[in-house]
Design a protein around this motif. Structure first.
Motif, PDB file in Angstrom:
ATOM      1  N   ALA A   1       0.738  -1.345   0.061  1.00  0.00           N
ATOM      2  CA  ALA A   1      -0.105   0.003  -0.049  1.00  0.00           C
ATOM      3  C   ALA A   1       0.941   1.291  -0.095  1.00  0.00           C
TER       4      ALA A   1
ATOM      5  N   GLY B   1      -0.693  -4.057   3.092  1.00  0.00           N
ATOM      6  CA  GLY B   1      -1.623  -3.458   2.551  1.00  0.00           C
ATOM      7  C   GLY B   1      -1.506  -3.762   1.052  1.00  0.00           C
ATOM      8  N   ASN B   2      -2.459  -3.639  -0.057  1.00  0.00           N
ATOM      9  CA  ASN B   2      -2.433  -3.666  -1.206  1.00  0.00           C
ATOM     10  C   ASN B   2      -3.118  -2.927  -2.024  1.00  0.00           C
TER      11      ASN B   2
ATOM     12  N   LEU C   1      -4.232 -10.257  -0.924  1.00  0.00           N
ATOM     13  CA  LEU C   1      -4.607  -9.898   0.554  1.00  0.00           C
ATOM     14  C   LEU C   1      -3.352 -10.313   1.446  1.00  0.00           C
ATOM     15  N   ASP C   2      -3.179  -9.579   2.696  1.00  0.00           N
ATOM     16  CA  ASP C   2      -2.150  -9.972   3.431  1.00  0.00           C
ATOM     17  C   ASP C   2      -2.669 -11.295   4.240  1.00  0.00           C
TER      18      ASP C   2
ATOM     19  N   GLU D   1       1.977 -12.583   1.352  1.00  0.00           N
ATOM     20  CA  GLU D   1       0.793 -12.368   0.090  1.00  0.00           C
ATOM     21  C   GLU D   1       0.002 -13.508  -0.410  1.00  0.00           C
TER      22      GLU D   1
ATOM     23  N   ASN E   1      -6.485  -6.608   3.829  1.00  0.00           N
ATOM     24  CA  ASN E   1      -5.791  -5.383   3.479  1.00  0.00           C
ATOM     25  C   ASN E   1      -5.154  -4.616   4.600  1.00  0.00           C
TER      26      ASN E   1
ATOM     27  N   SER F   1      -3.602  -2.044   5.871  1.00  0.00           N
ATOM     28  CA  SER F   1      -3.240  -0.718   5.583  1.00  0.00           C
ATOM     29  C   SER F   1      -3.873   0.111   6.426  1.00  0.00           C
TER      30      SER F   1
ATOM     31  N   ASP G   1      -7.091   1.895   4.778  1.00  0.00           N
ATOM     32  CA  ASP G   1      -8.182   0.958   4.308  1.00  0.00           C
ATOM     33  C   ASP G   1      -9.053   0.503   5.220  1.00  0.00           C
TER      34      ASP G   1
END
Length: 472
Positions: free
Chosen positions: A40, A49-50, A90-91, A117, A178, A180, A183
């Motif tokens: 992220a 994050g992503n 997704l984490d 990941e 996600n 982060s 988010d």
């Protein structure tokens, strides 16, 4: 990853059948479907994050086995694509095993790669603006993180259950996310445990059901929550569900093994009510549906965390309930850190500085030391850290004294510069202006100068952006 040409599709199909990533179709390739970013953009935690989507809601269902300490779990994530998305991450961290993955009810290919990941390729590309759901079934014993610099987090086994303490990156140890700060999403939790154990989580209780030897607890968190503030606690608790004098629902839980006093549960509930109502007068309307706290015995931990709506006070051994200044700190976070969350981890002083200053203000307004006396002690102490920058402490120093005491000193300098009347208006206006969102240091500086009609550039340069001990 390079796009696959039509000629390569037959080879790629064999690869996909082996459980690897599904290639794009030719139609997807020509319409600009691309993978979401695997991070992220946080400079301290590039794997967290992503990109490519906005998570809106997490529905987490867990069955906990007290004997094996394992969970059998299912996560349903509602999200919106922010680009034409060919695949997304997704984490998901640690030994938990993924069973099935679906996107909008259809089986999707997945691969676990890199540091954390879970790469998911839906059967078809997801167009920008489209809402979609991801279902992940998984199981195993979640891991506890013991980071050399940042300490313990993640899924932590306790003497009679477990507690999830997710800051800064522990959420991914027990559900796909996600992960982060920027988010935020709403949550609901359905947790099944052996009968006799209890479950607490963020939000408010939405019913329990006992069937045979198990009990299922449901919680619903309706306000946007950053993943680092998500919490589940499983164990034996004395739970109090009351109202504060202002009418706010107050749900507290005490692990009997964590306290020595027979009146601890009631005392903890009352102290929480007293502090939160005081802080509402100071910072404005409380931003969440209920307040509370969890006092739990967790020998590996020994710290407190501002998990949203219901902070966790983890103790290594039995003792007294949390002190008023600790309650002021963690409950102060509900405005500073929870309702308004840092854009990036380098901005954590906006959390910890205000939470620490909440302790100083509580003391000042309840017959103890004044904030000025706390400031003077820190300024003259040989132990105060002047080596780093408050606005950019570095990955391994986000929990150092720099972001707590020196940050609180910065806030006190702002108070002195603008005067009490304007200052106490400012500390209500700032969390109200960014409620349920994110903010960074530059935004706080701009907001403060605009709100107070003062040029505070020299103050911020000396106290926030520079190393060394500022002159008074």
């Amino acid at each position: 990853m390079a796009r696959l040409t039509p000629r390569a599709l037959s080879i790629a199909a064999v690869v996909a059948a082996a459980g690897l990533l599904t290639p794009l179709s030719a139609a997807q390739a020509t319409t600009g479907f691309t993978p979401g970013a695997p991070g992220a953009g946080d400079p301290y935690f590039p794997d967290m994050g992503n990109g490519g989507y906005d998570a809106r809601h997490y529905s987490l269902s867990l069955a906990y086995d007290a004997g094996t300490k394992a969970i059998d779990a299912h996560a349903t994530i509602s999200a919106t694509a922010t680009q034409n998305l060919s695949r997304f991450d997704l984490d998901f961290l640690g030994p938990l095993k993924v069973g099935k993955v679906k996107v909008d009810g259809h089986a999707a290919k997945y691969e676990r790669t890199g540091a954390q990941e879970l790469v998911i390729t839906p059967p078809r590309g997801l167009r920008k603006g489209r809402s979609f759901t991801v279902d992940v079934a998984y199981s195993g014993v979640p891991q506890m993180i013991d980071d050399k610099a940042l300490g313990i987090s993640g899924w932590i086994q306790t003497h009679d259950g477990a507690v999830a303490l997710s800051q800064p990156f522990g959420s991914a140890t027990w559900y796909p996310v996600n992960d982060s700060t920027d988010d935020k999403a709403t949550y609901d939790f359905t947790v099944t445990v052996p009968k006799g154990l209890q479950v607490l989580a963020n939000g408010e209780p939405a019913g329990t059901h006992t069937h045979g030897s198990t009990t299922t607890f449901r919680w619903v968190d309706k306000q946007p929550t950053a993943s680092e503030l998500v919490m589940v606690a499983i164990g034996h608790f004395d739970v109090k569900d009351t109202r504060t004098p202002s009418g706010l629902r107050n749900i507290t839980a005490v692990d009997p093994a964590s306290v020595k006093s027979a009146t601890a549960s009631g005392d903890f509930n009352q102290a929480t009510a007293d502090v939160i109502d005081w802080e509402q007068r100071l910072y404005g309307r409380y931003p969440f549906g209920s307040v509370g706290g969890i006092n739990v015995l967790a020998p590996n931990v020994g710290y407190s965390l501002e998990t949203q709506g219901r902070p966790v006070y983890a103790r290594r051994s039995a003792g007294a309930i949390p002190s008023a200044d600790l309650l002021a700190h963690e409950l102060g976070h509900q405005w500073f850190g929870d309702a308004v969350t840092p854009q990036h981890w380098k901005d954590i002083w906006l959390n910890e500085g205000f939470a620490t200053y909440s302790e100083w203000l509580y003391s000042e307004q309840h017959g103890g030391q004044t904030a000025q006396q706390y400031f003077d002690q820190a300024y003259n102490s040989a132990d105060t850290d002047w080596s780093g920058k408050v606005a950019d402490p570095g990955r391994d120093h986000i929990f150092d004294d720099l972001t707590y005491t020196r940050a609180a000193m910065t806030i006190h300098q702002i108070r002195k510069a603008v005067g009490d009347k304007v200052f106490f208006q400012l500390i209500k206006a700032w969390p109200a202006a960014h409620r349920y969102g994110n903010a960074d240091t530059a935004q706080f500086v701009s907001f403060t100068e605009h709100f107070t009609h003062k040029n505070l550039d020299k103050l911020f340069q000396a106290w926030v952006y520079s190393e060394g001990k500022p002159a008074l």
